[in-house]
Design an enzyme around this catalytic site. Structure first.
Site, mmCIF file in Angstrom:
data_model
loop_
_atom_site.group_PDB
_atom_site.id
_atom_site.type_symbol
_atom_site.label_atom_id
_atom_site.label_comp_id
_atom_site.label_asym_id
_atom_site.label_seq_id
_atom_site.Cartn_x
_atom_site.Cartn_y
_atom_site.Cartn_z
ATOM 1 N N LYS A 175 0.883 -1.187 0.000
ATOM 2 C CA LYS A 175 0.000 0.000 0.000
ATOM 3 C C LYS A 175 0.911 1.225 0.000
ATOM 4 O O LYS A 175 1.425 1.642 1.036
ATOM 5 C CB LYS A 175 -0.887 -0.029 1.240
ATOM 6 C CG LYS A 175 -2.222 0.658 1.113
ATOM 7 C CD LYS A 175 -2.175 2.126 0.769
ATOM 8 C CE LYS A 175 -1.884 3.047 1.922
ATOM 9 N NZ LYS A 175 -1.558 4.430 1.493
ATOM 10 N N GLY A 228 6.847 5.951 7.882
ATOM 11 C CA GLY A 228 5.965 7.112 7.811
ATOM 12 C C GLY A 228 6.029 7.895 9.104
ATOM 13 O O GLY A 228 7.070 7.932 9.770
ATOM 14 N N SER A 229 4.909 8.486 9.468
ATOM 15 C CA SER A 229 4.898 9.372 10.640
ATOM 16 C C SER A 229 4.842 8.566 11.947
ATOM 17 O O SER A 229 4.350 7.440 11.966
ATOM 18 C CB SER A 229 3.685 10.293 10.563
ATOM 19 O OG SER A 229 2.507 9.513 10.580
ATOM 20 N N ASN A 230 5.276 9.197 13.032
ATOM 21 C CA ASN A 230 5.233 8.546 14.342
ATOM 22 C C ASN A 230 3.814 8.244 14.778
ATOM 23 O O ASN A 230 3.537 7.179 15.333
ATOM 24 C CB ASN A 230 5.851 9.469 15.393
ATOM 25 C CG ASN A 230 7.316 9.253 15.466
ATOM 26 O OD1 ASN A 230 8.027 9.666 14.563
ATOM 27 N ND2 ASN A 230 7.763 8.556 16.487
ATOM 28 N N GLY A 233 2.640 5.253 12.921
ATOM 29 C CA GLY A 233 3.478 4.104 13.281
ATOM 30 C C GLY A 233 3.129 3.548 14.650
ATOM 31 O O GLY A 233 3.022 2.333 14.846
ATOM 32 N N GLU A 250 9.891 2.611 10.790
ATOM 33 C CA GLU A 250 10.896 3.673 10.749
ATOM 34 C C GLU A 250 10.122 4.965 10.588
ATOM 35 O O GLU A 250 9.355 5.116 9.634
ATOM 36 C CB GLU A 250 11.862 3.468 9.565
ATOM 37 C CG GLU A 250 12.917 2.406 9.810
ATOM 38 C CD GLU A 250 13.814 2.704 11.003
ATOM 39 O OE1 GLU A 250 13.970 3.869 11.395
ATOM 40 O OE2 GLU A 250 14.336 1.727 11.576
ATOM 41 N N CYS A 284 13.623 11.978 6.195
ATOM 42 C CA CYS A 284 13.659 11.599 7.605
ATOM 43 C C CYS A 284 15.033 11.917 8.188
ATOM 44 O O CYS A 284 15.161 12.138 9.387
ATOM 45 C CB CYS A 284 13.328 10.124 7.756
ATOM 46 S SG CYS A 284 14.294 9.096 6.659
ATOM 47 N N GLN A 331 0.694 19.700 4.010
ATOM 48 C CA GLN A 331 2.047 19.756 4.569
ATOM 49 C C GLN A 331 2.569 21.202 4.534
ATOM 50 O O GLN A 331 3.252 21.646 5.449
ATOM 51 C CB GLN A 331 2.966 18.800 3.795
ATOM 52 C CG GLN A 331 4.381 18.675 4.334
ATOM 53 C CD GLN A 331 4.469 18.193 5.772
ATOM 54 O OE1 GLN A 331 3.546 17.545 6.287
ATOM 55 N NE2 GLN A 331 5.557 18.518 6.449
ATOM 56 N N GLU A 385 9.427 17.271 14.569
ATOM 57 C CA GLU A 385 9.769 17.157 13.146
ATOM 58 C C GLU A 385 8.872 18.104 12.334
ATOM 59 O O GLU A 385 7.645 18.006 12.419
ATOM 60 C CB GLU A 385 9.554 15.715 12.675
ATOM 61 C CG GLU A 385 10.075 15.482 11.275
ATOM 62 C CD GLU A 385 9.792 14.064 10.777
ATOM 63 O OE1 GLU A 385 8.646 13.623 10.892
ATOM 64 O OE2 GLU A 385 10.734 13.431 10.270
#
Ligand code: NAD
Length: 496
Positions: A175, A228-230, A233, A250, A284, A331, A385
């Site tokens: 995906k 991807g993003s925290n 995740g 990650e 990242c 973004q 971030e």
């Protein structure tokens, strides 16, 4: 003309079950629709997972060197089509052409490297404590893997996951990010062209909540690899933990470059520019904090500012462009909000700080390279971030303070130090708490033959990419074989 793309399930290119679509746009010019994309739901996910499950036994039993040969063939095609694919990455993701070609090159490197693993998937043979008995370990695939990827490396990151998962004998439901689906489709097309059997690699386009989450929740998924993003995740980590799925993530970074008084100033400025503004800060591993020792601070700031002022923004397909667009309107808004937060927190907006709307850029989402000074390490702009061309400069008295500041964040992906003193760099190498440490180089520049990933909130589970302790530890599990050919009952730890 926009390209209409499809899902790839059980060896067939098909529309989403409900026939809905969405558009992927060129971030440098939102008037350009790059792709019309299936907007998939749980129905599509179910079909893809069923296809992957059905294909698993035969793929698992295909000799690993044969699985590796498929990756070699994919690498050859990628080499031939590198220019075309690089241009597509530039149009769909926005990074400048040289970097877009680098994105494709990383997929080539990964395909060759993991192709070789087909003949190297080795385990151990160790002596048994009993006579006439063998003891050995071998790597076996996990099963059906869900691979979920972000937009910022639209060819490279999918290849980091697909290549090791395939060579290890897993089947896949992939995906990709909704922002870069055409790049993902090209990569899958190339793998299909190599002769991959139907069902081994399935592609389901769509959004995180509608397609990604049903995929992760699916009972027939054995493992999940997420970049991807925290925020996402951590949610997926909890889901996988409670349903006993293998999991790797990650996620974010807030990477520092330390610049010591004895650094080569010109080299440090080059590295800081590349780290902060390369890929428009949307890596990242981007350097979003520059920790500068007092003695070099003024000279560094002057040289760095002068070079940042000269950077040219625009469509990355055009010659001479250094900084491309921000991926999306959402973004763009997020980055602008951090520019406000930084000023409200009391940092000095030293350079940039606005949307860039000159010339053709008016149709895209651009932000000026931005430098904050007088930044306290605890400010949000120095802790969170931002994922844009925004860098915070922080003063440090000495190495100890610089390392404390560098480590004083929730993330731990990459860090760098510029110094010409071997004792200084060796100390930093030991004490910087990040997965990657660069000496006299920027925070960017990982190579695929070593593991990639971070400490603390950046990473969880096995690392990506190559080498010992890399991706094969995620995509295989150990099977231990004891073979007793003594013809009698032998008891380990008990027999004399
Ligand atoms: P994101 O988390 O918004 O999306 C990543 C992927 O997850 C997309 O495919 C998305 O559709 C999917 N997703 C979203 N919600 C989901 C859900 N509920 N269930 C399942 N899937 C879901 O991240 P992004 O904006 O695409 O990428 C930027 C982030 O990625 C940054 O934080 C960046 O640091 C990080 N990143 C990390 C690395 C690394 O190796 N550490 C590399 C590149 C990017």
């Amino acid at each position: 003309m926009p390209e209409t793309i499809k899902n790839y399930i059980a060896g067939k290119w098909i529309d989403a079950d409900q026939g809905k679509t969405f558009k992927s746009l060129n971030p440098a010019d939102h008037r350009e629709v790059v792709g019309i994309v299936p907007d998939s739901t749980a129905e599509d996910v179910n079909k893809a997972v069923a296809a992957a499950r059905k294909a698993f036994p035969a793929w698992r039993d295909t000799p690993a060197p044969k699985r590796g040969e498929i990756l070699f063939r994919a690498a050859e095609i990628l080499v031939k089509r590198k220019a075309e694919l690089g241009e597509l990455v530039c149009r769909e993701m926005g990074k400048v052409l040289a970097e877009s070609l680098g994105d494709v090159q990383e997929a080539i490197d990964m395909a060759y490297y993991m192709g070789g693993e087909g003949r190297r998937l080795n385990g151990e043979t160790v002596p048994s404590e009993l006579p006439n008995k063998d003891a050995r370990s071998l790597r076996v695939p996990i099963g059906v893997f869900a691979l979920i990827t972000p937009w910022n490396f639209p060819t490279a990151i999918p290849s980091w996951k697909i290549a090791p998962a395939l060579v290890a004998g897993n089947t896949i439901v992939f995906k990709p990010a909704e922002e870069t689906p055409v790049c993902a489709t090209r990569l899958v097309e190339i793998l299909v062209e190599t002769g991959l059997p139907p069902g081994v690699l399935n592609l389901v386009h769509g959004f995180g909540a509608q397609a990604g989450e049903p995929l992760v929740r699916h009972q027939e998924i054995d493992g999940v690899s997420f970049t991807g993003s925290n925020e996402v995740g951590e949610k997926l980590a909890a889901l996988c933990g409670s349903s006993h799925k293998d999991f790797m993530m990650e996620t974010g970074g807030k990477n520092p470059i330390i610049i010591m008084d004895d650094a080569n100033l010109e080299l440090a400025v080059e590295g800081a520019l590349w780290g902060a503004f390369g890929t428009t800060g949307q890596r990242c591993t981007a350097a979003s904090r520059l920790i500068v020792q007092n003695g070099i601070y003024d000279r560094f700031l002057q040289a760095f500012t002068q070079r940042a002022t000269q950077l040219k923004l625009g469509n990355g397909l055009n010659k001479g462009i250094d900084v491309g667009p921000i991926i999306s309107k959402a973004q763009h808004e997020k980055v602008l909000s951090y520019l406000k937060i930084g000023q409200e927190e009391g940092a000095t907006l030293h350079l940039g700080g606005h949307s860039y709307v000159e010339g053709d850029c008016v149709h895209g989402t651009f932000i000026e390279p931005t430098i904050f000074t007088d930044v306290n390490p605890k400010m949000r702009i120095a802790q969170e971030e931002i994922f844009g061309p925004v860098v915070s400069i922080i003063r440090a008295r000495d190495l100890k303070e610089a390392i404390d500041i560098a480590n004083g964040i929730p993330f731990g992906l990459s860090s760098a130090i510029y110094s010409n003193d071997v004792n200084t760099t060796a100390t930093a190498e030991r004490d910087l708490d990040t997965g990657l440490v660069y000496i006299n180089a920027s925070t960017i520049g990982a190579e695929i033959q070593l593991p990639f990933g971070g400490t603390k909130k950046t990473g969880l589970g096995p690392r990506e990419a190559g080498g010992r302790g890399g991706a094969l530890d995620l995509y295989t599990k150990w099977k231990i074989i004891y073979r007793d050919y003594s013809g009698r009952l032998q008891k380990a730890q008990i027999d004399e």
